[in-house]
Every structure is written in C-alpha cells, then in structure tokens.
Design an enzyme around this catalytic site. Structure first.
Site, short mmCIF file in Angstrom:
data_model
loop_
_atom_site.label_atom_id
_atom_site.label_comp_id
_atom_site.label_asym_id
_atom_site.label_seq_id
_atom_site.Cartn_x
_atom_site.Cartn_y
_atom_site.Cartn_z
N SER A 146 17.11 -39.35 20.12
CA SER A 146 17.16 -40.81 19.61
C SER A 146 18.62 -41.33 19.63
O SER A 146 19.18 -41.49 20.82
CB SER A 146 16.51 -40.66 18.08
OG SER A 146 16.47 -42.09 17.53
N ASP A 304 17.35 -48.61 20.59
CA ASP A 304 17.99 -47.33 20.47
C ASP A 304 17.96 -46.55 21.88
O ASP A 304 17.05 -46.92 22.68
CB ASP A 304 17.89 -46.22 19.32
CG ASP A 304 16.67 -45.63 19.08
OD1 ASP A 304 15.54 -46.22 19.85
OD2 ASP A 304 16.35 -44.78 18.27
N ASP A 306 15.95 -43.91 22.94
CA ASP A 306 14.62 -43.53 23.26
C ASP A 306 13.66 -44.84 23.03
O ASP A 306 12.20 -44.53 22.94
CB ASP A 306 14.04 -42.29 22.79
CG ASP A 306 14.00 -42.25 21.24
OD1 ASP A 306 14.69 -42.91 20.52
OD2 ASP A 306 12.92 -41.65 20.88
N ASP A 308 12.60 -46.27 20.03
CA ASP A 308 11.52 -46.35 18.84
C ASP A 308 12.25 -47.22 17.80
O ASP A 308 11.54 -47.32 16.55
CB ASP A 308 11.13 -45.12 18.41
CG ASP A 308 12.33 -44.00 18.24
OD1 ASP A 308 13.66 -44.54 18.21
OD2 ASP A 308 12.21 -42.93 17.77
#
Length: 574
Positions: A146, A304, A306, A308
């Site tokens: 993340s 961000d 990734d 999500d």
C-alpha cells in the site's frame, strides 16, 4: 527454536538466493538486526502479511512468500472445492520485488497443480478484487505494501468473494502456514514449466474492459436533474498503479480536461518525488497543488501506490487548495450519492462505516432515511457485510473509513480509489453547477448536521521492544480506569477485546456484536469519543478522536482538549 538457531539454518542453506545470501553476510555483525529479522514469523494483520524486504522469517522475501502460498494452498484444499481448476488470481504493484513475488506465487501454485491467473503488468488492488469475482477464482493474492515506505512489501489474500480475508479465515490460514516447518523447502516449479503446463495464465485487457464497464454503472449522471459543468482536474498516481484505469474511467465519463502530474505518472519503487506515497499526508500533494494553480484546477486527485486509497484537494476560496480529510471526502461523496439515488434504493439502503469513522456519516444517512452499520476498522469487515446483504436483501449504497478508503459499487469488495476518483470528480461538477466548491458544499453539510471534526495521532515503535511497549500501553489503559478525557466525562467504555460496553455510571455491561479486536473506545459527553488501537499492518499505536458541536470554533477547541489529554496519558505508559 531460538532466533539464532533459525538464522544459522538460513545462513548454512546451500540453495540460498544469492541476493539474500549477500544481505545475510552484511547483517552478520549486527545482533540487533539479526534478532529482529529472525525472532518471529511475519503474521497476517488486517489484510495479510506485510514487512520490510530482506532475509529472515520476519522479512518479506521469496521464502516467506513461498511459505505463505503453501499455507494458503493447504487451507484452500481443506475448505474449498475445485481449487485446481478455479485457480487463484494474482496481481502486483510497483514496489521492489512485487512482480518477482507474484511469479513465485504462481510457481508454488504450479507445483501443487493449481492454476494461477497473473496480470501481465502492474494493477491496482481493486482490480484484483474484481478479477477474483470476474474469473470465478477460489482466491486472490495481491503483492503490495500500500502506502508504506519503499523498503516494505506485502502479501494480501482475498477470498472467493473478492474481499480481504476475514479474521476467522486469517486464523485458519495462519495455522496452516505455521504448520509448514521449513520455509526453505517449500515445493516450487520453474516458471517455464508452469507456463508450459498451462498453470500460469497471463491476463490483462479482457479483465480491464470488464472492470471499466462496471465502473460506468456507479455514475449518478442519469439520476440527476441538474446540469453538470465541465471541470479541470489534476491527477497524480504517486508513482503507483492507477494511471491507466483512472484516465480510462474519467474519459469514459466525459471528463476531458485532465492534467497529469507527469513527474509522478510513471511507476517508481522509490517514490522519489514524495517523502511518503500516502495521499493522507499533505506533502504528497505538493506537486499537484503547484500544477493545480497553473491550470486553475477545480479538483486535485491522488491515489496511493496500489490505488485503494484516494486523496482530494480542492479550492478554498483564497487562491489556494485544501486537502480534505478522509472523513470529509467520504461524507461529501455519501451526501452526493444519496441525493442522486432513487427512493427505491434509499428505502432499503445501507451505509457501512468503521467505528473510527466520523459520526457525521450517520447523520447524513439518516437525513435520507438510510440506516448505518458500524464495523471494526478494516475494509474486510465492510466487504463481509456486503456479502451478508445477498441474504438479508439490504442494499449497499456506500462504504468508507477515515483512512481514505471508499467503495461505491459492490462489483469490488475492497476499497477502490478508481471508483472514488470518478465520484469525487462527478460531484465536483455537480456542485460547480450550483456555484459551489467542495469546501463550500462541506460547510453546507456542517450547517445542516453539525460541526463534526476528527483527528488521529500515532506513535511508531519498531521492533520487538516496540511491540512490547504497545502491548503494555493497551494493558495500562484497561487496568487504570479512565473517568474523563480533556475535561469531558467518560459515559461508556467499549472494549472490543472482551466485546463489552460498560456504562461508567452504573457499571452495567452489554455485549458488542462485533468480532473481537484489541481496541478500546471511550464514548464521552457532547457526542465526543476517543479510540485507541494498535495498527494491524504497521508498528504503530493509533489514537482516534471525534467531536461535534454547533460551531467550528467550539469543535476545534474540544478536539484540541482531547488530543492534549490523551497524548499525556499515552506518554505515561511509554
């Protein structure tokens, strides 16, 4: 087995990966570094395992990944049907070793005769969630850490519903992983052999197009009677995975004035233009704000790595941009979505939020006749509730958490920054047609529902000593009765470890109908609250605060009182 025995086993292993072997040799003179790398195994937290890259059982490397995959395989074979043919979807982000770990996952799956569907290039986490459902896979794996620093990576497991694994699933997977005694001897096939056997399938455009088609369905344009205005957008993927899906989604909705922060558009595992690739932190918007001023943008959006989590900055009326908090953005999106929904949807509709997300969401939902459901922190619990709605026939309308995670369409079962980006831009256009910025729209909601303010502080305590200190803090807060915080009396104490809600005035207790977790929440007078929670994915203890009053000044004052007093209480335990 002591940490030193484990280290010596790794150090003497003849087949050790050359890069990890070299790193082990470099660590050899540091007892502290070696102990931290080997004193425990990486475990599953709020969504999977996550840690710093390097050799050791407490590090992310090909051997700990292989062990995790082996444990997942054993769990699935014992609990699911047609595991080999349904297969597992695998995606990865822009971090160091992400693609390598994805391929290692496929190589282990191939050794067990299980089909893998691996994306041909990096993809956002929500598209992995979508792919699990779209392909009918038995599970999914996302290689990502993340918004953590560059030295981190992670291994997130998704169940067949496309949601993050639940606590009960995680407990069983952990048990299965721990049953594997030697991570250095996990069965693994060579990539070429797995491909030749048809057990490694590279996927891409077909899944992307299916996701885009579903993405279009969340638009509320068709429901609104107001004329929408063209807007100017600045977008930064913060060196992550979202460039193509966000740009394709915006084009699909007719947003043509999109300016990309070019220096942050390409994947970069070092995230070299930001101190942290986290849209929750205002520094991540520095370049976007500069570009926004040049093009007079209506909204700045940042995802961000990734993709999500979504952050948004908007004009504040003073020739500058304000970064909205996760609570503020989520509440604005909630109000927009509900205001543009049919009565049929509202009648049986539900908002799902976490226990540390603003109570303003509950007020907005109630205004439209929509019920609110609270979950523990972590989007896996929101995904789990959506699954339950298939039986209860309740209608999912929106889910969010304060840490910039949002979900609109349930074709994904995890937070989705691509979906959120579409809705954030659409509602900006909606409010612009009414002559208002999002800041002005937010103040309209404050005037209607009350001035809700929230904040969060965190204390980072790394390593074994840090983990012990965090455990002591939580023990102290439970053992030493807290009767007031910031001058406000404590009315109820909710201990989610024991699932008990205690009334301070009478001592009476009632059961909390949520899974157990190491969290303590204090409900105070004046609709204020404080919640203390160790992070499940980072070496941190977090303290959340929420207040509500009839004015912004009063709410700011209350919030500061709570933060100062709670900081003192926490520091006494360090």
């Amino acid at each position: 087995m002591t940490w030193r025995t484990t280290y010596e086993k790794w150090d003497s292993y003849q087949g050790m990966d050359p890069t990890l072997k070299k790193q082990l040799e470099e660590m050899g003179s540091s007892k502290i570094e070696l102990e931290d790398a080997f004193y425990k195994e990486l475990t599953f937290g709020t969504g999977g395992m996550r840690g710093t890259l390097g050799p050791g059982t407490n590090r992310m490397n090909i051997y700990t990944v292989r062990k995790a995959v082996n444990g997942l395989v054993n769990y699935l074979k014992a609990n699911s049907e047609d595991v080999e043919t349904r297969g597992i979807a695998v995606a990865y982000d822009s971090r160091y070793m992400s693609k390598e770990f994805a391929i290692e996952t496929a190589k282990v799956l191939g050794a067990f005769g299980i089909t893998s569907y691996v994306f041909e290039s990096l993809r956002p986490t929500p598209i992995l969630s979508f792919a699990v459902r779209h392909l009918g896979a038995v599970a999914g794996v996302m290689i990502t850490a993340s918004h953590n620093p560059p030295e981190y990576n992670g291994f997130k497991v998704y169940n067949e519903d496309g949601g993050q694994i639940t606590p009960s699933e995680a407990a069983q997977i952990i048990k299965s992983v721990q049953a594997i005694k030697d991570e250095l001897c996990v069965p693994v096939n060579e990539q070429v052999k797995v491909e030749q056997n048809g057990l490694l399938n590279w996927i891409g455009e077909e899944v992307d197009q299916a996701y885009l088609k579903s993405l279009k369905s969340i638009s509320r344009y068709q429901h609104g009677s107001n004329r929408f205005e063209p807007i100017t957008i600045v977008f930064t993927p913060l060196h992550g995975t979202s460039f193509h899906p966000v740009m394709d989604g915006l084009t699909q909705l007719g947003f043509n004035h999109v300016h990309v922060v070019e220096d942050q558009a390409n994947p970069d595992p070092e995230f070299s233009t930001v101190s942290s690739p986290n849209p929750e932190e205002h520094q991540a918007f520095k370049m976007a704000i500069e570009q926004g001023k040049r093009v007079d943008a209506d909204i700045l959006i940042a995802t961000d790595p990734d993709s999500d989590r979504l952050g948004v900055a908007v004009k504040d009326g003073k020739n500058a941009y304000t970064v909205l908090s996760g609570n503020q953005l989520g509440t604005l999106m909630l109000d927009y979505l509900l205001s543009q929904s049919s009565q049929e949807l509202l009648d049986n509709g539900r908002l799902i939020k976490t226990i540390v997300t603003t109570e303003m969401g509950r007020a907005v939902a109630s205004h439209y006749g929509v019920g609110t459901i609270d979950t523990l922190t972590g989007f896996k619990f929101i995904g789990e509730k959506i699954k339950e709605f298939e039986t209860t026939k309740e209608q999912f309308l929106f889910g969010y958490e304060e840490s910039y995670g949002y979900l609109i369409g349930d074709f994904v079962r995890d937070k989705d920054a691509v979906q959120a980006a579409m809705v954030a831009c659409e509602m900006t256009s909606f409010w612009k047609a009414k002559g208002k910025t999002l800041i002005e729209a937010l103040h309209t909601l404050y005037e209607r529902h009350g001035y809700y303010l929230e904040d969060m502080t965190s204390l980072t305590l790394k390593g074994k000593d840090g983990a012990e200190k965090i455990a002591k803090m939580m023990a102290d807060i439970r053992e030493n009765e807290v009767t007031q915080i910031g001058g406000l009396p404590v009315v109820y104490v909710e201990d989610y470890a024991t699932s008990e809600r205690t009334a301070m005035a009478t001592g009476s207790k009632e059961k909390i109908e949520l899974p157990t977790e190491n969290v303590v929440k204090f409900l105070l007078t004046n609709n204020s609250w404080v919640c203390l929670r160790p992070s499940g994915t980072e070496p941190k203890i977090k303290c959340y605060f929420g207040v509500s009053s009839g004015s912004m000044d009063e709410s700011n004052s209350l919030l500061q009182q709570l933060k100062e007093d709670m900081t003192q209480k926490i520091n006494k335990s360090v």
